[in-house]
Design a protein around this motif. Structure first.
Motif, PDB file in Angstrom:
ATOM      1  N   LYS A 157       0.848  -1.183   0.000  1.00 48.29           N
ATOM      2  CA  LYS A 157       0.000   0.000   0.000  1.00 48.29           C
ATOM      3  C   LYS A 157       0.887   1.238   0.000  1.00 48.29           C
ATOM      4  N   PRO A 158       0.689   2.156  -0.929  1.00 46.87           N
ATOM      5  CA  PRO A 158       1.530   3.355  -0.985  1.00 46.87           C
ATOM      6  C   PRO A 158       1.474   4.147   0.315  1.00 46.87           C
ATOM      7  N   SER A 159       2.568   4.757   0.666  1.00 51.91           N
ATOM      8  CA  SER A 159       2.651   5.534   1.906  1.00 51.91           C
ATOM      9  C   SER A 159       2.278   6.995   1.676  1.00 51.91           C
ATOM     10  N   PHE A 160       1.669   7.277   0.519  1.00 52.02           N
ATOM     11  CA  PHE A 160       1.300   8.641   0.186  1.00 52.02           C
ATOM     12  C   PHE A 160      -0.092   8.649  -0.428  1.00 52.02           C
ATOM     13  N   THR A 161      -0.770   9.775  -0.325  1.00 49.74           N
ATOM     14  CA  THR A 161      -2.094   9.941  -0.909  1.00 49.74           C
ATOM     15  C   THR A 161      -1.982  10.566  -2.288  1.00 49.74           C
ATOM     16  N   THR A 185       5.300  17.974   2.939  1.00 46.59           N
ATOM     17  CA  THR A 185       4.234  16.988   2.729  1.00 46.59           C
ATOM     18  C   THR A 185       4.047  16.014   3.889  1.00 46.59           C
ATOM     19  N   GLY A 186       5.016  15.957   4.801  1.00 47.37           N
ATOM     20  CA  GLY A 186       4.928  15.003   5.903  1.00 47.37           C
ATOM     21  C   GLY A 186       5.363  13.604   5.520  1.00 47.37           C
ATOM     22  N   LEU A 187       5.963  13.458   4.343  1.00 48.26           N
ATOM     23  CA  LEU A 187       6.442  12.158   3.884  1.00 48.26           C
ATOM     24  C   LEU A 187       7.912  11.989   4.251  1.00 48.26           C
ATOM     25  N   SER A 188       8.386  10.750   4.240  1.00 57.10           N
ATOM     26  CA  SER A 188       9.800  10.499   4.484  1.00 57.10           C
ATOM     27  C   SER A 188      10.602  10.880   3.245  1.00 57.10           C
ATOM     28  N   ARG A 189      11.880  11.163   3.430  1.00 59.41           N
ATOM     29  CA  ARG A 189      12.738  11.478   2.282  1.00 59.41           C
ATOM     30  C   ARG A 189      12.820  10.285   1.339  1.00 59.41           C
ATOM     31  N   GLN A 190      12.810   9.055   1.914  1.00 54.34           N
ATOM     32  CA  GLN A 190      12.873   7.866   1.086  1.00 54.34           C
ATOM     33  C   GLN A 190      11.675   7.806   0.138  1.00 54.34           C
ATOM     34  N   THR A 191      10.490   8.138   0.653  1.00 57.50           N
ATOM     35  CA  THR A 191       9.289   8.140  -0.187  1.00 57.50           C
ATOM     36  C   THR A 191       9.394   9.188  -1.287  1.00 57.50           C
ATOM     37  N   VAL A 192       9.880  10.367  -0.935  1.00 58.70           N
ATOM     38  CA  VAL A 192      10.028  11.430  -1.937  1.00 58.70           C
ATOM     39  C   VAL A 192      11.040  11.022  -2.999  1.00 58.70           C
ATOM     40  N   TYR A 193      12.142  10.378  -2.572  1.00 62.60           N
ATOM     41  CA  TYR A 193      13.137   9.915  -3.542  1.00 62.60           C
ATOM     42  C   TYR A 193      12.522   8.888  -4.495  1.00 62.60           C
ATOM     43  N   GLN A 196      10.471  10.654  -6.969  1.00 61.80           N
ATOM     44  CA  GLN A 196      11.366  11.374  -7.879  1.00 61.80           C
ATOM     45  C   GLN A 196      11.997  10.420  -8.893  1.00 61.80           C
ATOM     46  N   ASP A 197      12.413   9.234  -8.428  1.00 66.99           N
ATOM     47  CA  ASP A 197      13.072   8.272  -9.299  1.00 66.99           C
ATOM     48  C   ASP A 197      12.143   7.754 -10.384  1.00 66.99           C
ATOM     49  N   ASP A 198      10.872   7.508 -10.018  1.00 72.66           N
ATOM     50  CA  ASP A 198       9.953   6.908 -10.991  1.00 72.66           C
ATOM     51  C   ASP A 198       8.528   7.383 -10.709  1.00 72.66           C
ATOM     52  N   PRO A 199       8.192   8.600 -11.096  1.00 70.82           N
ATOM     53  CA  PRO A 199       6.852   9.135 -10.818  1.00 70.82           C
ATOM     54  C   PRO A 199       5.738   8.319 -11.465  1.00 70.82           C
ATOM     55  N   SER A 200       6.013   7.727 -12.624  1.00 69.84           N
ATOM     56  CA  SER A 200       5.000   6.912 -13.293  1.00 69.84           C
ATOM     57  C   SER A 200       4.659   5.679 -12.468  1.00 69.84           C
ATOM     58  N   ALA A 201       5.679   5.028 -11.897  1.00 66.94           N
ATOM     59  CA  ALA A 201       5.449   3.848 -11.068  1.00 66.94           C
ATOM     60  C   ALA A 201       4.666   4.218  -9.814  1.00 66.94           C
ATOM     61  N   ALA A 202       4.969   5.377  -9.233  1.00 73.67           N
ATOM     62  CA  ALA A 202       4.254   5.832  -8.041  1.00 73.67           C
ATOM     63  C   ALA A 202       2.780   6.042  -8.354  1.00 73.67           C
ATOM     64  N   ASP A 203       2.502   6.631  -9.502  1.00 74.64           N
ATOM     65  CA  ASP A 203       1.123   6.877  -9.909  1.00 74.64           C
ATOM     66  C   ASP A 203       0.377   5.560 -10.151  1.00 74.64           C
ATOM     67  N   ALA A 205       1.082   2.590  -8.823  1.00 76.49           N
ATOM     68  CA  ALA A 205       0.890   1.894  -7.552  1.00 76.49           C
ATOM     69  C   ALA A 205      -0.310   2.467  -6.809  1.00 76.49           C
ATOM     70  N   LEU A 206      -0.424   3.776  -6.810  1.00 74.84           N
ATOM     71  CA  LEU A 206      -1.545   4.425  -6.135  1.00 74.84           C
ATOM     72  C   LEU A 206      -2.861   4.107  -6.834  1.00 74.84           C
ATOM     73  N   ALA A 207      -2.834   4.107  -8.160  1.00 72.53           N
ATOM     74  CA  ALA A 207      -4.047   3.803  -8.932  1.00 72.53           C
ATOM     75  C   ALA A 207      -4.523   2.384  -8.665  1.00 72.53           C
ATOM     76  N   ALA A 208      -3.579   1.430  -8.514  1.00 74.67           N
ATOM     77  CA  ALA A 208      -3.942   0.043  -8.238  1.00 74.67           C
ATOM     78  C   ALA A 208      -4.674  -0.075  -6.912  1.00 74.67           C
ATOM     79  N   TRP A 209      -4.207   0.632  -5.902  1.00 77.10           N
ATOM     80  CA  TRP A 209      -4.865   0.590  -4.596  1.00 77.10           C
ATOM     81  C   TRP A 209      -6.204   1.323  -4.629  1.00 77.10           C
ATOM     82  N   GLU A 210      -6.294   2.349  -5.418  1.00 75.14           N
ATOM     83  CA  GLU A 210      -7.572   3.048  -5.549  1.00 75.14           C
ATOM     84  C   GLU A 210      -8.611   2.145  -6.204  1.00 75.14           C
TER      85      GLU A 210
END
Length: 219
Positions: A157-161, A185-193, A196-203, A205-210
């Motif tokens: 589950k993503p650690s961000f909204t 944002t209240g997120l960890s630096r690791q999450t932000v990194y 940053q590394d792969d914004p498409s993958a982050a999107d 992952a979030l869409a899958a949980w939605e």
């Protein structure tokens, strides 16, 4: 002269304690332990890491830099080779825990220099190749699981909204530093990194949980 241990901890399976204990078992002692945690060695250069930058500022001629293996310095060929050559140019000796390889700039024999530089290039290329192979294997595994069952693999589950993701991408686009974005944002630096590394993958992952949440609410 001082001895430094540099560790890069990029996943939950790696720990600073393990790398430090491994160095001590190999007989190394050090005055300074410097570590970057939650930082990619592929997309974040040594100079751009919080503690990597500090290491560049601290190392002096005669110092010894100990790393578990070359991949702790990074997994990008150009970055790793530039980092090692910069350090040995300063007079810093680099030693690896695994295989106890030593790199220094003391030799003046052209043949020995050629062998040293070739080894640096080979190990840096190997570190990048391993990172790329690992990522491809992970993507292949995910694709296989998803082809078998659309809901078989959705990852953690993503650690961000959705709102936090949008804020991070907006601030990155404005050139804000990762540390500042994490505070904003209240997120960890690791999450932000990771974003940053792969914004498409982050999107994705979030869409899958939605989608999963929507499916559950519809039952």
């Amino acid at each position: 002269m001082s001895t430094f241990l540099y560790a890069r901890v990029s996943t939950t399976e790696q720990t600073l304690t393990h790398q430090q204990a491994q160095a001590e078992r190999a007989g190394f002692t050090f005055e300074h332990v410097i570590a970057d945690e939650g930082v990619s060695g592929v997309s974040v250069s040594m100079r751009d890491r919080p503690q990597g930058k500090r290491l560049f500022d601290m190392l002096r001629s005669g110092d010894v830099l100990v790393v578990r293996w070359i991949d702790r310095l990074g997994r990008n060929y150009a970055d790793v080779t530039d980092t090692i050559r910069e350090f040995i140019k300063r007079g810093v000796v680099i030693r690896t825990i695994i295989n106890d390889i030593t790199f220094d700039g003391n030799t003046r024999d052209p043949m020995q220099m050629a062998v040293r530089d070739a080894l640096i290039g080979f190990l840096a290329a190997t570190a990048q190749a391993q990172a790329e192979a690992t990522k491809e294997a992970q993507l292949a595994g995910i694709a296989h699981a998803m082809s078998a069952d659309e809901n078989a693999y959705i990852g953690r589950k993503p650690s961000f909204t959705r709102q936090q993701l949008g804020t991070v991408r907006d601030l990155l686009g404005k050139g804000m530093a990762v540390t500042g974005i994490a505070k904003e944002t209240g997120l960890s630096r690791q999450t932000v990194y990771r974003i940053q590394d792969d914004p498409s993958a982050a999107d994705k992952a979030l869409a899958a949980w939605e989608r999963k949440a929507t499916a559950r609410n519809g039952k």
